[in-house]
Design an enzyme around this catalytic site. Structure first.
Site, mmCIF file in Angstrom:
data_model
loop_
_atom_site.group_PDB
_atom_site.id
_atom_site.type_symbol
_atom_site.label_atom_id
_atom_site.label_comp_id
_atom_site.label_asym_id
_atom_site.label_seq_id
_atom_site.Cartn_x
_atom_site.Cartn_y
_atom_site.Cartn_z
ATOM 1 N N GLU A 1 65.035 37.127 2.835
ATOM 2 C CA GLU A 1 64.595 37.308 4.221
ATOM 3 C C GLU A 1 65.544 38.207 5.022
ATOM 4 O O GLU A 1 65.471 38.256 6.251
ATOM 5 C CB GLU A 1 64.479 35.957 4.923
ATOM 6 C CG GLU A 1 63.554 34.967 4.256
ATOM 7 C CD GLU A 1 62.086 35.344 4.342
ATOM 8 O OE1 GLU A 1 61.784 36.478 4.744
ATOM 9 O OE2 GLU A 1 61.233 34.502 4.017
ATOM 10 N N TYR B 1 63.792 22.675 28.611
ATOM 11 C CA TYR B 1 64.805 23.040 27.627
ATOM 12 C C TYR B 1 64.280 24.058 26.627
ATOM 13 O O TYR B 1 65.023 24.944 26.175
ATOM 14 C CB TYR B 1 65.314 21.776 26.919
ATOM 15 C CG TYR B 1 65.856 20.795 27.923
ATOM 16 C CD1 TYR B 1 67.095 20.985 28.497
ATOM 17 C CD2 TYR B 1 65.073 19.713 28.344
ATOM 18 C CE1 TYR B 1 67.578 20.113 29.458
ATOM 19 C CE2 TYR B 1 65.547 18.830 29.304
ATOM 20 C CZ TYR B 1 66.799 19.035 29.864
ATOM 21 O OH TYR B 1 67.262 18.183 30.825
#
Length: 228
Positions: free
Chosen positions: A84, A130
């Site tokens: 990746e 958040y």
């Protein structure tokens, strides 16, 4: 006596390697990385990138075996990098001020990535302050096989700002100014995914545009208003 450049680079790299090993333990302890899934990277000020090797277990990384990439993303040392790596490079290009990336297959985020996205700019709705503060808008990157260079190309093709994303049927990706920030964002993506899943099909109260704008201005995250 002053240190020469090579010595300074070696010390910096050793420090970053230690940070990356500790981050792997933190990610596993938080329940974000089952088995040998996921990968982490950190970027030095000279552009050098340390990234976890392919197949590494994040909770038991070896600092001596971390892969080293140069500023152009070429493998120059250590074990073979995660497949990746192109995805990490794309997100660093997207957020050049960021120095760390977390990619994990955390279960709630994977489940959310299997659903239709909430909006074009974010697969997840603005469900907690958040999430908006620490992750911000989190688009869904269309499915390509893990390790496909097309994942990085698709991510780069998204024109709006973001530092968190869901990869369709795959997992999540976050970046931050340091490893702690990137991990915090990953934790909030996982939690927002969980809350999204358990409230799907119910009447939800989401943060409104004024509340979102206040949070993004105060905390430097991104959220693009959209008509849904």
């Amino acid at each position: 006596m002053s240190l020469d450049l090579d010595t300074t680079v070696s010390i910096t790299r050793a420090s970053l390697a230690s940070d990356l090993v500790a981050a792997g333990v933190t990610v596993v302890a938080a329940g974000l990385s089952p088995g040998s899934s996921g990968n982490l990277s950190v970027r030095a000020t000279d552009g050098t990138i340390l990234i976890t090797p392919g197949g590494a277990v994040l909770g038991s990384l070896d600092a001596e075996r971390l892969a080293v990439l140069d500023a152009d993303g070429e493998w120059i040392g250590g074990d073979k990098p995660s497949k990746e790596a192109a995805l990490h490079l794309a997100l660093y290009r997207k957020n050049p001020e960021h120095r760390a990336i977390v990619h994990v297959h955390s279960p709630q985020a994977v489940a959310a990535s299997c659903l239709e996205p909430w909006a074009p700019n974010s697969a997840l709705p603005p469900i907690t302050p958040y999430f908006v503060m620490r992750a911000g808008q989190t688009p869904l990157v269309p499915y390509r096989a893990p390790g496909s260079p097309e994942l990085g190309e698709l991510l780069s093709g998204l024109s709006f700002p973001f530092h968190a994303a869901l990869l369709q049927n795959h997992g999540q990706l976050t970046s931050g100014r340091n490893l702690a920030d990137a991990i915090d964002a990953a934790v909030e993506v996982e939690e927002a995914s969980r809350i999204t899943l358990i409230t799907t099909g119910k009447e939800r109260r989401l943060l409104d545009e004024r509340e979102i704008a206040d949070l993004t201005e105060r905390y430097g995250s991104s959220w693009t208003p959209v008509n849904r």
